[in-house]
Design an enzyme around this catalytic site. Sequence first.
Site, mmCIF file in Angstrom:
data_model
loop_
_atom_site.group_PDB
_atom_site.id
_atom_site.type_symbol
_atom_site.label_atom_id
_atom_site.label_comp_id
_atom_site.label_asym_id
_atom_site.label_seq_id
_atom_site.Cartn_x
_atom_site.Cartn_y
_atom_site.Cartn_z
ATOM 1 N N ASN A 11 -13.661 3.356 2.529
ATOM 2 C CA ASN A 11 -13.125 4.061 1.365
ATOM 3 C C ASN A 11 -14.173 4.989 0.765
ATOM 4 O O ASN A 11 -15.380 4.788 0.918
ATOM 5 C CB ASN A 11 -12.650 3.050 0.320
ATOM 6 C CG ASN A 11 -11.523 2.176 0.840
ATOM 7 O OD1 ASN A 11 -10.689 2.625 1.630
ATOM 8 N ND2 ASN A 11 -11.502 0.925 0.420
ATOM 9 N N ARG A 51 -9.932 12.281 9.901
ATOM 10 C CA ARG A 51 -9.668 10.977 10.498
ATOM 11 C C ARG A 51 -8.211 10.918 10.942
ATOM 12 O O ARG A 51 -7.318 11.360 10.220
ATOM 13 C CB ARG A 51 -9.925 9.845 9.496
ATOM 14 C CG ARG A 51 -11.359 9.535 9.244
ATOM 15 C CD ARG A 51 -11.522 8.310 8.380
ATOM 16 N NE ARG A 51 -10.791 8.406 7.115
ATOM 17 C CZ ARG A 51 -10.960 7.579 6.097
ATOM 18 N NH1 ARG A 51 -11.830 6.590 6.187
ATOM 19 N NH2 ARG A 51 -10.272 7.731 4.981
ATOM 20 N N TYR A 60 -0.192 -0.104 -3.798
ATOM 21 C CA TYR A 60 -1.407 0.446 -4.394
ATOM 22 C C TYR A 60 -1.654 1.852 -3.886
ATOM 23 O O TYR A 60 -1.399 2.172 -2.736
ATOM 24 C CB TYR A 60 -2.653 -0.341 -3.985
ATOM 25 C CG TYR A 60 -2.644 -1.815 -4.208
ATOM 26 C CD1 TYR A 60 -1.739 -2.423 -5.053
ATOM 27 C CD2 TYR A 60 -3.581 -2.599 -3.560
ATOM 28 C CE1 TYR A 60 -1.771 -3.778 -5.241
ATOM 29 C CE2 TYR A 60 -3.625 -3.958 -3.747
ATOM 30 C CZ TYR A 60 -2.704 -4.562 -4.584
ATOM 31 O OH TYR A 60 -2.745 -5.907 -4.767
ATOM 32 N N TYR A 86 -2.344 -0.210 10.410
ATOM 33 C CA TYR A 86 -2.558 -0.915 9.145
ATOM 34 C C TYR A 86 -1.351 -0.740 8.229
ATOM 35 O O TYR A 86 -0.818 -1.711 7.679
ATOM 36 C CB TYR A 86 -3.813 -0.385 8.452
ATOM 37 C CG TYR A 86 -3.857 -0.714 6.979
ATOM 38 C CD1 TYR A 86 -4.090 -2.007 6.543
ATOM 39 C CD2 TYR A 86 -3.633 0.275 6.009
ATOM 40 C CE1 TYR A 86 -4.107 -2.320 5.190
ATOM 41 C CE2 TYR A 86 -3.663 -0.029 4.653
ATOM 42 C CZ TYR A 86 -3.899 -1.324 4.255
ATOM 43 O OH TYR A 86 -3.901 -1.618 2.911
ATOM 44 N N LYS A 128 1.760 -3.470 6.636
ATOM 45 C CA LYS A 128 2.238 -3.565 5.245
ATOM 46 C C LYS A 128 3.756 -3.355 5.184
ATOM 47 O O LYS A 128 4.470 -4.080 4.478
ATOM 48 C CB LYS A 128 1.522 -2.532 4.380
ATOM 49 C CG LYS A 128 0.034 -2.786 4.178
ATOM 50 C CD LYS A 128 -0.228 -4.070 3.418
ATOM 51 C CE LYS A 128 -1.693 -4.228 3.028
ATOM 52 N NZ LYS A 128 -1.958 -5.501 2.349
ATOM 53 N N SER A 164 0.833 -1.204 0.000
ATOM 54 C CA SER A 164 0.000 0.000 0.000
ATOM 55 C C SER A 164 0.865 1.250 0.000
ATOM 56 O O SER A 164 1.983 1.253 0.517
ATOM 57 C CB SER A 164 -0.887 -0.008 1.251
ATOM 58 O OG SER A 164 -1.482 1.238 1.476
#
Length: 343
Positions: A205, A298, A183, A155, A159, A131
């Site tokens: 998302n 956020r 990504y 998160y 990764k 990511s």
Amino acid sequence: MTLVGDGHTILVTGGAGYIGAHTVVELLGLGYAVVVVDNLVNSKKVSIKRAEEITGKKINFYEVDLCEKEALEDVFKKHQFTSCIHFAGLKSVGESVIKPLKYYYNNLTGTSVLLELLEKYACKNFVFSSSATVYGLPKSLPLKEDHSLSCVNPYGRTKLFIEEMLRDLHSSDPSWNIVILRYFNPVGAHSSGLIGEDPSDVPNNLMPFIAQTAIGRRECLNIFGGDYNTKDGTGVRDYIHVVDLALGHVCSLKKIQEKCGCVAYNLGTGRGYSVLEMVRAFEDASGKKIPYRIVERRKGDVAECYADPEKSKKELGWSASKGLQDMCKDTWNWQSQNPNGYV
């Protein structure tokens, strides 16, 4: 004519998920045999049936959690894999901040178990779903693969830790061929409208939240932050069509055949769009008005993030071909045909 994938059996973890299912469709279309392992925590089995419907091909599916080593090894005993594409993992930035241990256990343990079995069964060709979050707070834009790596949420750290695991694995055993794909923001759906993004709960998302608001499942779109230092105050991201993303994995399998070592690539368009630009584009594609409200930022979000995709273009022979109009049109096609998702 010989198809690209003849003689290759690909293990796809998380293959019933959003990106996984689209990648499975592209692999089957090129003649690869596909085996999918998925615990269905963030996905639905019907996506596999829909992928079979699109391609007319059979998919071997196993409902298995990667952390359950014995159950996963039973799959390895039944098939001889030539490569593995690893999508499986928990992926909510917000939830990872609240439940970091859940993310570290699931994502890191599952990957470690998977790699142990791949090594045991002599399959050392690996494509990892990473990511752009591994770049942390961008020091400059666009983001290149050699930018410094850091993370602002658990998160993203899972990764990054897996990337480091893979680099260490290759250093210890250079016979591994590993492609790490970073990504940016996948959106869109298959043009058939049969498969698309279907979050199990409230969408994390932007695009599925917009689509669900347009179809009437949600009253209003929450935009997290309207005071960023961007063109209109809302966050800017590099959105990429999921089919383009899926094709990036196909190109990665070809790269592995060149004995590529361990290498990372950005999968993005190189163009950033703000949240409000995405809202307007979706309104144009759907003919629906999207009510929205600005709410607090956020935790863990960055103002802007977009890729420099030149390395992928040069070394993978890959570049995104679908634009914002395609992304919105295909998302609306999926959502309007499946107003309640796969249910």
